[in-house]
Design a protein around this motif. Structure first.
Motif, short mmCIF file in Angstrom:
data_model
loop_
_atom_site.label_atom_id
_atom_site.label_comp_id
_atom_site.label_asym_id
_atom_site.label_seq_id
_atom_site.Cartn_x
_atom_site.Cartn_y
_atom_site.Cartn_z
N LEU A 200 6.83 10.00 8.63
CA LEU A 200 7.27 9.28 7.32
C LEU A 200 8.80 8.71 7.39
CD1 LEU A 200 4.93 11.06 4.81
CD2 LEU A 200 4.68 8.56 5.54
N ALA A 201 9.70 9.57 8.17
CA ALA A 201 11.05 9.25 8.19
C ALA A 201 11.18 7.72 8.85
CB ALA A 201 11.74 10.10 9.14
N ALA B 77 8.31 7.91 -3.80
CA ALA B 77 8.56 9.17 -3.71
C ALA B 77 9.51 9.83 -2.99
CB ALA B 77 7.19 9.84 -3.81
N ILE B 78 9.35 9.31 -1.61
CA ILE B 78 10.29 9.91 -0.69
C ILE B 78 11.75 9.63 -0.96
CG2 ILE B 78 11.00 10.09 1.77
CD1 ILE B 78 8.04 9.75 2.17
N SER B 79 11.93 8.42 -1.51
CA SER B 79 13.16 7.90 -1.97
C SER B 79 14.07 8.85 -2.87
CB SER B 79 13.17 6.58 -2.21
OG SER B 79 12.76 5.71 -1.08
N PHE B 80 13.01 8.94 -4.09
CA PHE B 80 13.59 9.81 -5.28
C PHE B 80 14.02 11.07 -4.76
CE2 PHE B 80 11.47 6.46 -8.05
CZ PHE B 80 12.58 5.81 -8.52
N CYS C 108 0.79 -1.25 -0.07
CA CYS C 108 0.11 0.13 -0.01
C CYS C 108 0.96 1.37 -0.20
CB CYS C 108 -0.86 -0.05 1.18
SG CYS C 108 -2.14 -1.24 1.04
N MET C 109 1.97 1.29 0.72
CA MET C 109 2.70 2.55 0.85
C MET C 109 3.91 2.55 -0.03
SD MET C 109 1.21 3.88 3.48
CE MET C 109 2.26 5.14 4.30
N LEU C 110 3.93 1.59 -0.90
CA LEU C 110 5.18 1.51 -2.02
C LEU C 110 5.43 3.01 -2.56
CD1 LEU C 110 7.50 -0.15 -2.77
CD2 LEU C 110 6.33 -1.15 -4.52
#
Length: 168
Positions: A74-75, A19-22, A12-14
């Protein structure tokens, strides 16, 4: 149950995770994740991953993104992968930095005892009790005693109903 629930959360959170990783990779140079050493089962060191919100080798934040990730929690999203791998549980004992745990063990000799057969959890009773009672500024010895007592309370009452209560 932890593995199945974490797999569902990963799926679900992928998109958010990617987005955060990029965003971190594009906006800031260096690693996307920070590693954190915590107390695991039987007092062993366990590595947890979280998104990097500080400049490398610095306490300085990396910008507006770090505040957003910290404020929203989210961290700590990569903890879901650590749950899936089996390093931690969704609901369990307090996650304590390994070095701080060694300091606490100097205050309370049996501090690692609750960790003998129980995993630390993303959600823990210490956090829930602080929410209901209000967060108090405590000295190191007082906080060590609070965490120890709370973890023993979790071990004594550990059952599925308590874990479900902690998650919700």
């Amino acid at each position: 149950i932890d593995e199945a629930l974490s797999l569902l959360l990963i799926i679900c959170m992928l998109p958010i995770f990617m987005a955060i990783s990029f965003a971190i990779g594009y906006l800031y140079k260096g690693a996307i994740f920070d590693k954190r050493m915590i107390i695991g089962v039987k007092g062993k060191k366990v590595v947890l991953h979280r998104f990097r919100v500080r400049k490398e080798n610095s306490r300085e934040g990396i910008g507006h993104l770090d505040r957003f990730l910290e404020q929203t929690g989210l961290a700590k999203l990569p903890y879901i992968f650590d749950v899936f791998i089996g390093r931690i549980s969704i609901a369990g004992l307090t996650i304590i930095n390994y070095n701080r745990g060694l300091q606490f063990r100097n205050e309370i000799r049996d501090f690692f005892v609750p960790y003998d057969y129980n995993k630390p959890g993303v959600i823990d009773l210490t956090y829930i009790k602080e929410l209901y009672r209000g967060h108090k500024k405590r000295g190191n010895a007082e906080y060590a005693k609070f965490v120890y007592d709370t973890n023993l309370d979790f071990v004594r009452k550990d059952n599925m109903r308590l874990r479900i209560y902690m998650i919700y």
